[in-house]
Design an enzyme around this catalytic site. Structure first.
Site: not given
Ligand code: APR
Length: 320
Positions: A10, A12, A83, A96, A119-121, A152, A176
């Site tokens: 990920g 992002g 979300r 997810n 970390i994913t929710n 926090r 969480h």
């Molecule tokens: N495999 C790899 N990467 C993926 C997949 C997958 N199957 N599906 C989505 N992604 C990538 C997206 O392309 C994106 O770049 O995961 C990334 C998620 O990044 P953001 O949308 O920017 O989210 P972010 O703020 O980084 O949060 C990620 O952490 O805190 C939690 O709730 C939040 O679940 C979320 C996660």
């Protein structure tokens, strides 16, 4: 000694910040993986181009192939969707959960010896599912939530008392989410527990209750300000602290979503508890004693996590 390898699944908001922090702290070489084309490569190159300025040596690469994570020492998972308005918690869970299935297969094949931080929710359920999908040992796969929630809490307390954040310790138990349990009795300023600080007139019970509630709502407060996403600086910093404790065998006592095997009277589930993180992964779950009201709050939080795990089992029967 060769550099450690850190894989970020990920790329992002959190993934990019993780890569930057891992570089600045010289934790190792970094692989950014994402399903999106260009994003991981662009972020990797951008951060690499900052390295001569900041003076760190790290190799950064972006990829869309799991092969590139082969042999990683640490894997931090943020893949998935956050979300969005109109989306129920179950919708998020279903999407997810599928992502965790893919990530789990990638880990099993290419990084079975890594220390994995999810970390994913929704966090507690996703790390539980990721452990099952990947088959990694429970002590090598944890969820990041407690370090963030307690950071926090610590920040709000330091602000309230006008003291350094360094001298405030706090921790938060449970899942969480809204039901997390900030533990007032075990939180201190330079060793002085919060209830004593109330008696000393440093704050009032009412103000402390408001800080506890603000901690519980910490994620939502950021979402309501950002509007287009959720927190990323503090979550990334928190996961990096966990990775560092593992890589440097620091044995820090950090709250995280850990697999329980009898501790707190729970078995085969993940929930936020204090742990010791060192070269062996989760080397110890700290089973603290809770008073009646703390125990009741913790049980409520555990029930919420159990509900999410049940929902996962319904969606993906292979998890049973
Ligand atoms: N495999 C790899 N990467 C993926 C997949 C997958 N199957 N599906 C989505 N992604 C990538 C997206 O392309 C994106 O770049 O995961 C990334 C998620 O990044 P953001 O949308 O920017 O989210 P972010 O703020 O980084 O949060 C990620 O952490 O805190 C939690 O709730 C939040 O679940 C979320 C996660």
């Amino acid at each position: 000694m060769a550099r450690s390898k850190i894989a970020l699944i990920g790329a992002g908001q959190i993934g990019g910040t993780l890569a930057h922090l891992a570089g600045l702290k010289e934790l190792g070489d970094i692989v950014l993986f994402d399903i999106q084309e260009g994003i991981p490569d662009g972020k990797a190159l951008d951060i690499a181009e900052s390295s001569p300025v900041d003076g760190f040596d790290a190799r950064l690469v972006g990829t869309q192939s799991y092969e590139a994570i082969e042999g990683a020492d640490v894997v931090i998972v943020t893949a998935g969707v956050p979300r969005k308005p109109g989306m129920s918690r179950d919708d998020l869970l279903e999407i997810n959960l599928k992502v965790m299935e893919q990530v789990g297969a990638g880990l099993k094949k290419y990084a079975p010896d890594a220390f994995v931080i999810c970390i994913t929710n929704p966090l507690d359920a996703m790390v539980w599912a990721l452990q099952k999908f990947s088959g990694l040992p429970g002590n090598k796969i944890v969820g990041m939530a407690g370090v963030l929630d307690s950071a926090r809490f610590r920040y709000f307390l330091a602000e309230e008392f006008n003291v350094s954040v360094e001298d405030v310790t706090a921790f938060v138990l449970g899942g969480h989410g809204d039901s997390m349990v900030p533990l007032v009795r075990y939180s201190t300023v330079a060793g002085i527990p919060l209830p004593d600080l109330v008696k000393m007139g440093w704050t009032t019970q009412e103000r402390l209750d408001k800080i506890v509630q603000r901690t519980r709502d910490g994620g939502a407060e950021i979402v309501s300000l950002l509007k287009t996403g959720s927190a990323f600086y503090a979550p990334a910093a928190s996961a990096i602290a966990m990775a560092e404790s593992y890589l440097k065998d620091k044995k820090r006592v950090l709250p995280c979503a850990a697999q329980l095997s009898g501790e707190y009277g729970l078995d085969q589930m993940y929930v936020g508890v204090p742990t010791v993180i060192g070269a062996g992964g989760v080397e110890r779950v700290v089973d603290i004693s809770l008073d009646r009201s703390e125990r009741a709050d913790f049980e409520k939080s555990v029930a919420t996590v159990q509900g999410l795990i049940e929902a996962c089992r319904k969606i993906q029967p292979a998890l049973n």
